[in-house]
Design a protein around this motif. Structure first.
Motif, PDB file in Angstrom:
ATOM      1  N   ALA A 166     -11.853  -7.792   2.206  1.00  0.00           N
ATOM      2  CA  ALA A 166     -10.799  -8.188   3.139  1.00  0.00           C
ATOM      3  C   ALA A 166      -9.808  -7.029   3.234  1.00  0.00           C
ATOM      4  CB  ALA A 166     -10.102  -9.462   2.678  1.00  0.00           C
ATOM      5  N   VAL A 167      -8.929  -7.123   4.223  1.00  0.00           N
ATOM      6  CA  VAL A 167      -7.899  -6.091   4.418  1.00  0.00           C
ATOM      7  C   VAL A 167      -6.622  -6.548   3.721  1.00  0.00           C
ATOM      8  CG1 VAL A 167      -6.515  -4.829   6.095  1.00  0.00           C
ATOM      9  CG2 VAL A 167      -8.913  -5.388   6.609  1.00  0.00           C
ATOM     10  N   TYR A 168      -6.016  -5.617   2.975  1.00  0.00           N
ATOM     11  CA  TYR A 168      -4.801  -5.914   2.213  1.00  0.00           C
ATOM     12  C   TYR A 168      -3.731  -4.870   2.519  1.00  0.00           C
ATOM     13  CZ  TYR A 168      -7.921  -8.938  -0.474  1.00  0.00           C
ATOM     14  OH  TYR A 168      -8.822  -9.904  -0.839  1.00  0.00           O
ATOM     15  N   ALA A 169      -2.486  -5.294   2.433  1.00  0.00           N
ATOM     16  CA  ALA A 169      -1.361  -4.386   2.641  1.00  0.00           C
ATOM     17  C   ALA A 169      -0.142  -4.930   1.918  1.00  0.00           C
ATOM     18  CB  ALA A 169      -1.057  -4.204   4.130  1.00  0.00           C
ATOM     19  N   ALA A 170       0.773  -4.028   1.592  1.00  0.00           N
ATOM     20  CA  ALA A 170       2.049  -4.452   1.009  1.00  0.00           C
ATOM     21  C   ALA A 170       2.963  -4.934   2.126  1.00  0.00           C
ATOM     22  CB  ALA A 170       2.699  -3.281   0.271  1.00  0.00           C
ATOM     23  N   PRO A 171       3.688  -6.006   1.919  1.00  0.00           N
ATOM     24  CA  PRO A 171       4.638  -6.456   2.950  1.00  0.00           C
ATOM     25  C   PRO A 171       5.606  -5.324   3.314  1.00  0.00           C
ATOM     26  CG  PRO A 171       4.412  -8.102   1.211  1.00  0.00           C
ATOM     27  CD  PRO A 171       3.690  -6.884   0.740  1.00  0.00           C
ATOM     28  N   GLY A 172       5.698  -5.056   4.612  1.00  0.00           N
ATOM     29  CA  GLY A 172       6.578  -3.991   5.071  1.00  0.00           C
ATOM     30  C   GLY A 172       6.020  -2.596   4.874  1.00  0.00           C
ATOM     31  N   GLY A 173       4.742  -2.482   4.512  1.00  0.00           N
ATOM     32  CA  GLY A 173       4.142  -1.170   4.296  1.00  0.00           C
ATOM     33  C   GLY A 173       3.897  -0.421   5.594  1.00  0.00           C
ATOM     34  N   ASP A 174       3.445   0.826   5.467  1.00  0.00           N
ATOM     35  CA  ASP A 174       3.210   1.678   6.635  1.00  0.00           C
ATOM     36  C   ASP A 174       2.121   1.101   7.536  1.00  0.00           C
ATOM     37  OD1 ASP A 174       5.064   3.389   5.602  1.00  0.00           O
ATOM     38  OD2 ASP A 174       3.614   4.838   4.825  1.00  0.00           O
ATOM     39  N   ASP A 175       2.300   1.317   8.832  1.00  0.00           N
ATOM     40  CA  ASP A 175       1.294   0.908   9.816  1.00  0.00           C
ATOM     41  C   ASP A 175       0.237   1.996   9.900  1.00  0.00           C
ATOM     42  OD1 ASP A 175      -0.117  -0.303  11.812  1.00  0.00           O
ATOM     43  OD2 ASP A 175       1.257   0.310  13.419  1.00  0.00           O
ATOM     44  N   ALA A 176      -0.622   2.059   8.901  1.00  0.00           N
ATOM     45  CA  ALA A 176      -1.623   3.121   8.805  1.00  0.00           C
ATOM     46  C   ALA A 176      -2.814   2.583   8.026  1.00  0.00           C
ATOM     47  CB  ALA A 176      -1.027   4.349   8.109  1.00  0.00           C
ATOM     48  N   TRP A 177      -3.878   3.392   7.992  1.00  0.00           N
ATOM     49  CA  TRP A 177      -5.086   2.994   7.281  1.00  0.00           C
ATOM     50  C   TRP A 177      -5.341   3.949   6.129  1.00  0.00           C
ATOM     51  CZ3 TRP A 177      -7.631  -1.443   7.710  1.00  0.00           C
ATOM     52  CH2 TRP A 177      -7.450  -2.207   8.879  1.00  0.00           C
ATOM     53  N   LEU A 178      -5.966   3.415   5.092  1.00  0.00           N
ATOM     54  CA  LEU A 178      -6.390   4.209   3.941  1.00  0.00           C
ATOM     55  C   LEU A 178      -7.909   4.329   3.981  1.00  0.00           C
ATOM     56  CD1 LEU A 178      -4.093   2.460   1.325  1.00  0.00           C
ATOM     57  CD2 LEU A 178      -3.690   4.657   2.462  1.00  0.00           C
ATOM     58  N   LEU A 212      -7.276   3.113  -4.041  1.00  0.00           N
ATOM     59  CA  LEU A 212      -6.887   2.603  -2.728  1.00  0.00           C
ATOM     60  C   LEU A 212      -5.947   1.412  -2.864  1.00  0.00           C
ATOM     61  CD1 LEU A 212     -10.333   2.847  -0.904  1.00  0.00           C
ATOM     62  CD2 LEU A 212      -8.278   4.192  -0.397  1.00  0.00           C
ATOM     63  N   ARG A 213      -6.213   0.560  -3.841  1.00  0.00           N
ATOM     64  CA  ARG A 213      -5.316  -0.582  -4.057  1.00  0.00           C
ATOM     65  C   ARG A 213      -3.926  -0.103  -4.458  1.00  0.00           C
ATOM     66  NH1 ARG A 213      -6.580  -4.915  -8.726  1.00  0.00           N
ATOM     67  NH2 ARG A 213      -5.979  -3.130 -10.011  1.00  0.00           N
ATOM     68  N   ALA A 214      -3.870   0.900  -5.333  1.00  0.00           N
ATOM     69  CA  ALA A 214      -2.567   1.416  -5.762  1.00  0.00           C
ATOM     70  C   ALA A 214      -1.808   2.025  -4.581  1.00  0.00           C
ATOM     71  CB  ALA A 214      -2.761   2.452  -6.869  1.00  0.00           C
ATOM     72  N   LEU A 215      -2.522   2.717  -3.701  1.00  0.00           N
ATOM     73  CA  LEU A 215      -1.881   3.290  -2.516  1.00  0.00           C
ATOM     74  C   LEU A 215      -1.357   2.189  -1.600  1.00  0.00           C
ATOM     75  CD1 LEU A 215      -4.442   6.138  -1.738  1.00  0.00           C
ATOM     76  CD2 LEU A 215      -2.059   6.458  -2.413  1.00  0.00           C
ATOM     77  N   ALA A 216      -2.150   1.127  -1.443  1.00  0.00           N
ATOM     78  CA  ALA A 216      -1.707   0.010  -0.599  1.00  0.00           C
ATOM     79  C   ALA A 216      -0.483  -0.662  -1.207  1.00  0.00           C
ATOM     80  CB  ALA A 216      -2.840  -0.994  -0.426  1.00  0.00           C
ATOM     81  N   GLU A 217      -0.483  -0.839  -2.505  1.00  0.00           N
ATOM     82  CA  GLU A 217       0.664  -1.466  -3.166  1.00  0.00           C
ATOM     83  C   GLU A 217       1.921  -0.606  -3.043  1.00  0.00           C
ATOM     84  OE1 GLU A 217      -1.345  -4.167  -6.690  1.00  0.00           O
ATOM     85  OE2 GLU A 217      -1.076  -2.012  -7.044  1.00  0.00           O
ATOM     86  N   ALA A 218       1.711   0.708  -2.940  1.00  0.00           N
ATOM     87  CA  ALA A 218       2.847   1.618  -2.768  1.00  0.00           C
ATOM     88  C   ALA A 218       3.351   1.652  -1.332  1.00  0.00           C
ATOM     89  CB  ALA A 218       2.463   3.023  -3.214  1.00  0.00           C
ATOM     90  N   GLY A 219       2.695   0.876  -0.457  1.00  0.00           N
ATOM     91  CA  GLY A 219       3.140   0.789   0.925  1.00  0.00           C
ATOM     92  C   GLY A 219       2.631   1.882   1.825  1.00  0.00           C
ATOM     93  N   LEU A 236       0.542  -7.350  -2.878  1.00  0.00           N
ATOM     94  CA  LEU A 236      -0.311  -7.251  -1.698  1.00  0.00           C
ATOM     95  C   LEU A 236      -0.432  -8.602  -1.015  1.00  0.00           C
ATOM     96  CD1 LEU A 236      -3.329  -5.072  -2.934  1.00  0.00           C
ATOM     97  CD2 LEU A 236      -1.417  -4.333  -1.506  1.00  0.00           C
ATOM     98  N   GLU A 237      -0.656  -8.559   0.283  1.00  0.00           N
ATOM     99  CA  GLU A 237      -1.001  -9.765   1.009  1.00  0.00           C
ATOM    100  C   GLU A 237      -2.328  -9.530   1.732  1.00  0.00           C
ATOM    101  OE1 GLU A 237       2.110 -10.585   3.740  1.00  0.00           O
ATOM    102  OE2 GLU A 237       1.702  -8.860   5.027  1.00  0.00           O
TER     103      GLU A 237
END
Length: 286
Positions: A166-178, A212-219, A236-237
């Motif tokens: 699934a796709v995960y992102a931090a709330p308020g994170g960057d509008d970008a892809w990893l 990748l998870r750590a990067l997503a958690e960092a926003g 993450l959400e």
């Protein structure tokens, strides 16, 4: 050929199996020059060239195919003999090496370690985390847990689970892809990731879902992750699926030459049971 250093043979086989010096170097975890040096040493000791040199790279000489395969069989026989000669533990068992990718080592295999250890006693379990595929024919591991569409012909095993994404992102994170790098770039998940990004270049790449998870958690952006890594992470959400998400089969197996050995079969059965016990979280259903 009595002066041959048999450790040089794995560099020769690396080029044969992976198709190029560069690919062999990456798979063996060494630099390009080391592979060339070890091949040259093998050829010098053997007294004849093994490869034809071309502008496009190294190509196995047709008259050396039988020699390389005979050497491969000899090396595998030595490895099997060494495996059987492993010293016993104080409890009378042996140390069995189980390898898998870091995603499964840090989740399912860590959670289920106690249950697996009890089932294989008096043998001990050693977990080897690697996103590179270890050579089961050369004593690098006894059993592997491999996410893949199928096992190679050199292995025998059973399909014991599935990994959902699934796709995960931090709330308020960057509008970008990893994005994916290394072995991950050839995965089914990477194909899905390219469709999701719709041509938008990723802001970062990694060869590990943990990174990748750590990067997503960092926003830093959105990441396509195994559900067992992304679900229930406070930072993450899980975003709604914009398209069908990939499902990757998970296999438990060993090299064909080890099939039927009781302690290997016991470990395979124990690991397969552990994967089934964690089936819901692995698929993203719990």
């Amino acid at each position: 050929m009595h002066k041959v250093n048999w450790d040089d043979l794995r560099f020769v086989l690396g080029v044969v199996d992976h198709g190029s010096v560069g690919a062999a170097a990456r798979a063996l975890g060494v630099n390009h020059a080391t592979v060339l040096r070890r091949i040259a040493a093998f050829e010098e000791a053997a007294g004849a060239p093994v490869f034809e040199r071309h502008a496009q790279g190294y190509r196995l000489r047709p008259d050396r195919v039988a020699m390389v395969e005979a050497a491969r069989e000899a090396a595998q026989a030595l490895d099997r003999a060494a495996r059987m000669m492993r010293p016993e533990t104080a409890e009378g068992g042996r140390v069995l090496r189980l390898t898998s990718v870091d995603t499964l080592c840090t989740t399912v295999l860590a959670t289920e370690h106690g249950r697996i250890a009890r089932r294989i006693a008096p043998h001990r379990l050693e977990i080897v985390s690697s996103n590179q595929r270890l050579d089961l024919a050369r004593l690098q591991a006894d059993v592997c847990v491999r996410p893949a569409p199928a096992l190679p012909d050199s292995m025998i095993g059973r399909r014991s689970g599935e990994i959902g994404f699934a796709v995960y992102a931090a709330p308020g994170g960057d509008d970008a892809w990893l994005g994916f790098a290394g072995p991950l770039s050839a995965s089914l998940a990477a194909e899905t990731m390219q469709q999701l990004a719709q041509g938008q270049p990723p802001v970062a790449h990694a060869d590990s879902f943990l990174v990748l998870r750590a990067l997503a958690e960092a926003g830093r952006g959105r990441a396509l992750l195994p559900c067992i890594l992304g679900d229930n992470r406070p930072g993450l959400e899980r975003l709604p699926d914009p398209m069908p998400m990939p499902i990757t089969p998970v296999w438990v197996g060993c090299h064909r030459d080890l099939a039927g050995i009781r302690m290997i079969e016991t470990l395979i059965e124990a690991v397969a049971a552990a994967l089934r016990a964690q089936g819901g979280p692995m698929r993203g259903q719990g």
